[in-house]
Design a protein around this motif. Structure first.
Motif, short mmCIF file in Angstrom:
data_model
loop_
_atom_site.label_atom_id
_atom_site.label_comp_id
_atom_site.label_asym_id
_atom_site.label_seq_id
_atom_site.Cartn_x
_atom_site.Cartn_y
_atom_site.Cartn_z
N ALA A 107 0.87 -1.20 -0.02
CA ALA A 107 -0.04 0.01 -0.07
C ALA A 107 0.98 1.29 -0.16
O ALA A 107 0.63 2.44 -0.69
N ALA A 108 1.76 1.14 0.73
CA ALA A 108 2.92 2.57 0.89
C ALA A 108 3.41 2.50 -0.44
O ALA A 108 3.81 3.74 -1.02
N ALA A 109 3.99 1.65 -0.99
CA ALA A 109 4.53 1.50 -2.47
C ALA A 109 3.68 2.33 -3.52
O ALA A 109 4.18 3.11 -4.25
N LEU A 110 2.50 1.67 -3.39
CA LEU A 110 1.48 2.06 -4.26
C LEU A 110 1.29 3.58 -4.26
O LEU A 110 1.16 4.35 -5.14
N ALA A 111 0.99 4.06 -2.85
CA ALA A 111 0.87 5.43 -2.75
C ALA A 111 1.84 6.28 -2.97
O ALA A 111 1.72 7.63 -3.78
N SER A 112 3.23 5.86 -2.71
CA SER A 112 4.35 6.75 -3.15
C SER A 112 4.32 6.74 -5.00
O SER A 112 4.69 7.96 -5.12
N THR A 113 3.85 5.72 -5.43
CA THR A 113 4.11 5.80 -6.94
C THR A 113 3.13 6.59 -7.53
O THR A 113 3.49 7.46 -8.51
N ALA A 114 1.90 6.61 -6.95
CA ALA A 114 0.96 7.22 -7.48
C ALA A 114 1.08 8.56 -7.23
O ALA A 114 0.96 9.60 -8.25
N SER A 115 1.81 9.26 -5.93
CA SER A 115 1.99 10.54 -5.72
C SER A 115 3.01 11.11 -6.54
O SER A 115 2.82 11.98 -7.16
N ALA A 116 3.88 10.12 -6.62
CA ALA A 116 5.24 10.76 -7.37
C ALA A 116 4.93 10.52 -8.88
O ALA A 116 5.38 11.69 -9.83
N GLY A 117 4.08 9.73 -9.73
CA GLY A 117 3.51 9.88 -10.81
C GLY A 117 2.88 11.01 -11.45
O GLY A 117 3.15 11.46 -12.26
N SER A 118 2.08 11.27 -10.32
CA SER A 118 1.24 12.63 -10.70
C SER A 118 1.97 13.95 -10.93
O SER A 118 1.48 14.57 -11.73
N ARG A 119 2.92 13.96 -10.00
CA ARG A 119 3.83 15.30 -10.13
C ARG A 119 4.74 15.00 -11.36
O ARG A 119 5.06 16.18 -11.90
N SER A 120 5.22 13.86 -11.55
CA SER A 120 6.32 13.93 -12.63
C SER A 120 5.70 13.44 -14.08
O SER A 120 6.77 13.68 -14.83
N PHE A 121 4.55 13.20 -14.24
CA PHE A 121 3.99 13.29 -15.47
C PHE A 121 4.26 14.27 -16.50
O PHE A 121 3.83 15.34 -15.98
N ASP A 122 4.95 14.05 -17.51
CA ASP A 122 5.15 15.14 -18.39
C ASP A 122 3.88 15.47 -19.27
O ASP A 122 3.43 14.72 -20.19
N ILE A 123 3.26 16.49 -18.92
CA ILE A 123 1.92 17.17 -19.47
C ILE A 123 2.31 17.71 -21.10
O ILE A 123 1.26 17.97 -21.88
N GLY A 124 3.51 17.86 -21.46
CA GLY A 124 3.78 18.41 -22.77
C GLY A 124 3.29 19.98 -22.97
O GLY A 124 3.22 20.58 -21.97
N ASN A 125 2.86 20.00 -24.04
CA ASN A 125 2.19 21.30 -24.29
C ASN A 125 0.60 21.44 -24.36
O ASN A 125 0.16 22.37 -24.92
N TYR A 126 0.12 20.29 -23.88
CA TYR A 126 -1.44 20.34 -23.94
C TYR A 126 -1.79 21.44 -22.74
O TYR A 126 -1.15 21.73 -21.82
N ALA A 127 -2.87 22.13 -23.20
CA ALA A 127 -3.60 23.20 -22.58
C ALA A 127 -4.24 22.53 -21.00
O ALA A 127 -4.59 21.53 -21.04
N LEU A 128 -4.01 23.45 -20.03
CA LEU A 128 -4.57 22.92 -18.65
C LEU A 128 -5.90 23.31 -18.62
O LEU A 128 -6.56 22.48 -17.49
N VAL A 129 -6.57 23.81 -19.66
CA VAL A 129 -8.29 24.02 -19.61
C VAL A 129 -8.62 23.81 -20.89
O VAL A 129 -8.02 24.32 -21.65
N SER A 130 -9.64 23.10 -21.11
CA SER A 130 -10.20 22.69 -22.38
C SER A 130 -10.95 24.09 -22.86
O SER A 130 -11.37 24.72 -22.14
N PRO A 131 -11.13 24.04 -24.23
CA PRO A 131 -11.91 25.11 -24.96
C PRO A 131 -13.26 25.35 -24.30
O PRO A 131 -13.79 24.43 -24.17
N GLY A 132 -14.04 26.46 -24.42
CA GLY A 132 -15.20 26.31 -24.00
C GLY A 132 -15.63 27.41 -22.78
O GLY A 132 -14.70 27.68 -21.89
N SER A 133 -17.00 27.57 -22.68
CA SER A 133 -17.07 28.62 -21.47
C SER A 133 -18.30 28.11 -20.56
O SER A 133 -18.57 28.83 -19.61
#
Length: 263
Positions: A107-133
């Motif tokens: 459980a600790a390893a999974l939590a650590s992997t999930a947390s680290a993965g979320s921070r280190s994932f490369d989002i590239g040049n994708y917009a942080l917000v989708s088009p629209g209002s």
């Protein structure tokens, strides 16, 4: 004075017979006495051995006489058996400790992997917000997906097939209720609770890429906010987004709902 008649053979024979009559009873008495003494000699030790102990004697006194030590079971204490870092008294307890520690480590390893993965994932040049209002947005960029399956039977949502790494956006504003690297058959999944037009709306996003989640449980998100990337985790055979919508607790067909509300 002895007369000649007293010394006659007849009288002497009678005297001897009288003497024998007296001796025979004495001999019998002596024999019976000897037998009685023999019986007493044999019986008395046996009787003494089987004689009950004095009622006033206590168990402690008897134990003292026997000069023996008795350890009562309730006074003994089992020493713990140490197996490395496990302290237990039975093999079952040792195995239970091992299983508990292994589960905690996973459980600790999974939590650590999930947390680290979320921070280190490369989002590239994708917009942080989708088009629209509008208060409802499309979860994938328009033109980036193809719907291959929708609500029906045991399938609770729409499968929107798209290349791995395609950005996924929150369809509504709300609070993240689920954000997990292993959410049942959804694999990497996110669930957001929101309100649209005064109605409670729950949206689910499944099969994301491992480590790509951009939101955590309890976090407030805006409509169109980046929450993850398309993948093929959980019960999935191809890269796609499994998208579900519940309005006031009831499932609705996701694509029709998006067409009616997204803007």
């Amino acid at each position: 004075m002895t007369t000649s008649e007293d010394r006659s053979p007849a009288r002497r024979g009678a005297a001897r017979m009288d003497a024998r009559k007296v001796v025979k009873p004495l001999r019998s008495i002596a024999i019976f006495g000897a037998v009685g003494a023999l019986v007493a000699a044999v019986a008395l030790p046996a009787y003494a051995a089987s004689k009950p102990a004095d009622a006033s004697a206590t168990v402690q006194q008897l134990a003292a006489v026997d000069a023996q030590s008795l350890v009562v079971a309730s006074q003994t204490t089992a020493a713990p058996v140490d197996r490395g870092t496990f302290s237990a008294t039975t093999p079952e307890e040792i195995e239970k400790k091992k299983a508990e520690e292994a589960a905690a480590a996973r459980a600790a390893a999974l939590a650590s992997t999930a947390s680290a993965g979320s921070r280190s994932f490369d989002i590239g040049n994708y917009a942080l917000v989708s088009p629209g209002s509008g208060e409802v947005r499309y979860p994938l960029p328009l033109g980036s997906y193809k719907v291959t399956r929708t609500l029906g039977g045991a399938h609770n949502g729409a499968d929107m097939v798209s290349p791995q790494g395609t950005p996924i956006y929150a369809a509504t504003a709300g609070v993240v209720r689920v954000s997990s690297e292993s959410y049942y058959g959804y694999g990497v999944g996110v669930v957001i609770d929101g309100v649209v037009g005064g109605q409670r709306v729950e949206t689910t996003y499944g099969h994301m890429t491992y480590g790509s989640r951009q939101v955590q449980v309890g976090e407030s998100v805006a409509a169109g906010q980046l929450i993850g990337f398309v993948g093929s985790t959980g019960r999935s055979t191809a890269n796609h987004l499994h998208f579900e919508v519940k309005v006031s607790g009831g499932l609705v067909e996701p694509i029709a709902w998006l067409s009616a509300n997204a803007g």
